[in-house]
Write a protein that holds these residues in place. Sequence first.
Motif, PDB file in Angstrom:
ATOM      1  N   ALA A  45       0.840  -1.196   0.000  1.00 56.96           N
ATOM      2  CA  ALA A  45       0.000   0.000   0.000  1.00 56.96           C
ATOM      3  C   ALA A  45       0.878   1.251   0.000  1.00 56.96           C
ATOM      4  O   ALA A  45       2.071   1.178   0.318  1.00 56.96           O
ATOM      5  CB  ALA A  45      -0.902  -0.004   1.234  1.00 56.96           C
ATOM      6  N   CYS A  46       0.269   2.369  -0.321  1.00 59.79           N
ATOM      7  CA  CYS A  46       0.992   3.641  -0.227  1.00 59.79           C
ATOM      8  C   CYS A  46       1.580   3.758   1.176  1.00 59.79           C
ATOM      9  O   CYS A  46       0.943   3.399   2.159  1.00 59.79           O
ATOM     10  CB  CYS A  46       0.056   4.810  -0.496  1.00 59.79           C
ATOM     11  SG  CYS A  46      -0.577   4.868  -2.186  1.00 59.79           S
ATOM     12  N   ALA A  47       2.792   4.264   1.252  1.00 59.37           N
ATOM     13  CA  ALA A  47       3.510   4.284   2.525  1.00 59.37           C
ATOM     14  C   ALA A  47       2.878   5.195   3.563  1.00 59.37           C
ATOM     15  O   ALA A  47       3.042   4.968   4.760  1.00 59.37           O
ATOM     16  CB  ALA A  47       4.969   4.668   2.293  1.00 59.37           C
ATOM     17  N   ALA A  48       2.176   6.235   3.135  1.00 50.93           N
ATOM     18  CA  ALA A  48       1.531   7.148   4.078  1.00 50.93           C
ATOM     19  C   ALA A  48       0.096   7.384   3.628  1.00 50.93           C
ATOM     20  O   ALA A  48      -0.138   7.905   2.541  1.00 50.93           O
ATOM     21  CB  ALA A  48       2.286   8.470   4.157  1.00 50.93           C
ATOM     22  N   ALA A  49      -0.842   6.992   4.464  1.00 50.63           N
ATOM     23  CA  ALA A  49      -2.254   7.177   4.149  1.00 50.63           C
ATOM     24  C   ALA A  49      -3.062   7.022   5.425  1.00 50.63           C
ATOM     25  O   ALA A  49      -2.653   6.309   6.343  1.00 50.63           O
ATOM     26  CB  ALA A  49      -2.716   6.161   3.112  1.00 50.63           C
ATOM     27  N   LEU A  59      -5.247  18.287   3.308  1.00 47.82           N
ATOM     28  CA  LEU A  59      -3.805  18.558   3.213  1.00 47.82           C
ATOM     29  C   LEU A  59      -3.131  18.350   4.563  1.00 47.82           C
ATOM     30  O   LEU A  59      -2.048  17.750   4.639  1.00 47.82           O
ATOM     31  CB  LEU A  59      -3.560  19.976   2.700  1.00 47.82           C
ATOM     32  CG  LEU A  59      -4.026  20.242   1.277  1.00 47.82           C
ATOM     33  CD1 LEU A  59      -3.917  21.723   0.952  1.00 47.82           C
ATOM     34  CD2 LEU A  59      -3.237  19.407   0.286  1.00 47.82           C
ATOM     35  N   ASP A  60      -3.769  18.836   5.631  1.00 49.65           N
ATOM     36  CA  ASP A  60      -3.218  18.614   6.967  1.00 49.65           C
ATOM     37  C   ASP A  60      -3.163  17.124   7.295  1.00 49.65           C
ATOM     38  O   ASP A  60      -2.218  16.648   7.919  1.00 49.65           O
ATOM     39  CB  ASP A  60      -4.048  19.347   8.030  1.00 49.65           C
ATOM     40  CG  ASP A  60      -3.883  20.854   7.965  1.00 49.65           C
ATOM     41  OD1 ASP A  60      -2.881  21.338   7.395  1.00 49.65           O
ATOM     42  OD2 ASP A  60      -4.771  21.562   8.489  1.00 49.65           O
ATOM     43  N   ALA A  61      -4.173  16.377   6.869  1.00 51.99           N
ATOM     44  CA  ALA A  61      -4.185  14.928   7.106  1.00 51.99           C
ATOM     45  C   ALA A  61      -3.016  14.250   6.384  1.00 51.99           C
ATOM     46  O   ALA A  61      -2.352  13.382   6.951  1.00 51.99           O
ATOM     47  CB  ALA A  61      -5.511  14.321   6.658  1.00 51.99           C
ATOM     48  N   ALA A  62      -2.764  14.641   5.139  1.00 52.66           N
ATOM     49  CA  ALA A  62      -1.658  14.053   4.374  1.00 52.66           C
ATOM     50  C   ALA A  62      -0.330  14.339   5.058  1.00 52.66           C
ATOM     51  O   ALA A  62       0.520  13.441   5.211  1.00 52.66           O
ATOM     52  CB  ALA A  62      -1.663  14.590   2.946  1.00 52.66           C
ATOM     53  N   VAL A  63      -0.126  15.565   5.498  1.00 49.89           N
ATOM     54  CA  VAL A  63       1.108  15.946   6.193  1.00 49.89           C
ATOM     55  C   VAL A  63       1.250  15.150   7.490  1.00 49.89           C
ATOM     56  O   VAL A  63       2.319  14.616   7.805  1.00 49.89           O
ATOM     57  CB  VAL A  63       1.117  17.464   6.464  1.00 49.89           C
ATOM     58  CG1 VAL A  63       2.230  17.856   7.429  1.00 49.89           C
ATOM     59  CG2 VAL A  63       1.245  18.228   5.150  1.00 49.89           C
ATOM     60  N   ARG A  64       0.154  15.047   8.255  1.00 47.06           N
ATOM     61  CA  ARG A  64       0.175  14.307   9.520  1.00 47.06           C
ATOM     62  C   ARG A  64       0.486  12.835   9.296  1.00 47.06           C
ATOM     63  O   ARG A  64       1.308  12.236  10.000  1.00 47.06           O
ATOM     64  CB  ARG A  64      -1.178  14.460  10.242  1.00 47.06           C
ATOM     65  CG  ARG A  64      -1.274  13.641  11.533  1.00 47.06           C
ATOM     66  CD  ARG A  64      -2.640  13.781  12.199  1.00 47.06           C
ATOM     67  NE  ARG A  64      -3.759  13.547  11.302  1.00 47.06           N
ATOM     68  CZ  ARG A  64      -4.179  12.332  10.886  1.00 47.06           C
ATOM     69  NH1 ARG A  64      -3.532  11.231  11.264  1.00 47.06           N
ATOM     70  NH2 ARG A  64      -5.232  12.222  10.102  1.00 47.06           N
ATOM     71  N   GLU A  65      -0.166  12.222   8.302  1.00 52.10           N
ATOM     72  CA  GLU A  65       0.066  10.800   8.045  1.00 52.10           C
ATOM     73  C   GLU A  65       1.525  10.533   7.649  1.00 52.10           C
ATOM     74  O   GLU A  65       2.120   9.541   8.074  1.00 52.10           O
ATOM     75  CB  GLU A  65      -0.890  10.276   6.974  1.00 52.10           C
ATOM     76  CG  GLU A  65      -2.329  10.170   7.425  1.00 52.10           C
ATOM     77  CD  GLU A  65      -2.574   9.134   8.517  1.00 52.10           C
ATOM     78  OE1 GLU A  65      -1.727   8.243   8.727  1.00 52.10           O
ATOM     79  OE2 GLU A  65      -3.628   9.223   9.174  1.00 52.10           O
TER      80      GLU A  65
END
Length: 171
Positions: A45-49, A59-65
């Motif tokens: 899977a994608c490494a960060a999700a 956008l904040d969720a993507a940065v946090r993940e």
Amino acid sequence: MSTAAVDRFRVVPAAYVVLLREGEQGPEVLLQLRRGTGYMDDHWACAAAGYVEQGESVLDAAVREAREELGIVVDPAELDPVTVMHRTTPGGGPVEERVDFFFRCRTWSGSPVLQEADKAADLRWVPLACLPEPVVPHERAVLDGMVSSSVTPVTTFGFPVAPRGRAFRAT
């Protein structure tokens, strides 16, 4: 009409960060091997999700993940939108109605390292054009679409018919 009388359908939003770098055989993507999550374990899977939390922008969720799962710092300005996917799992009920925001990212600070060993067994850079098996199906559809340049701004997955032939369908 009162809000009590309206039972609106809700979808679950999630942010995906597709980390890319140039490799010897072309673009490489960072994938994790899911383990111990109860969802698509033993799939790449994608490494960060992850889910967008209440009161948080996508956008904040993507940065946090990226920070929580990989220990890296991503500037929101470096998140390049790939697609928004509306997906479903037939018979899965409301919790399986999702809207996924996929972002491409080529620049970050730090070295990606697994931060949640209880949720992933491996982290690996792989050629985008030669993904390992198996990959989470809806994520594979986006990654394959990136390779073939066929990914569209809005896609669907898991619905019986793709509108106008422009979206992904589960096969």
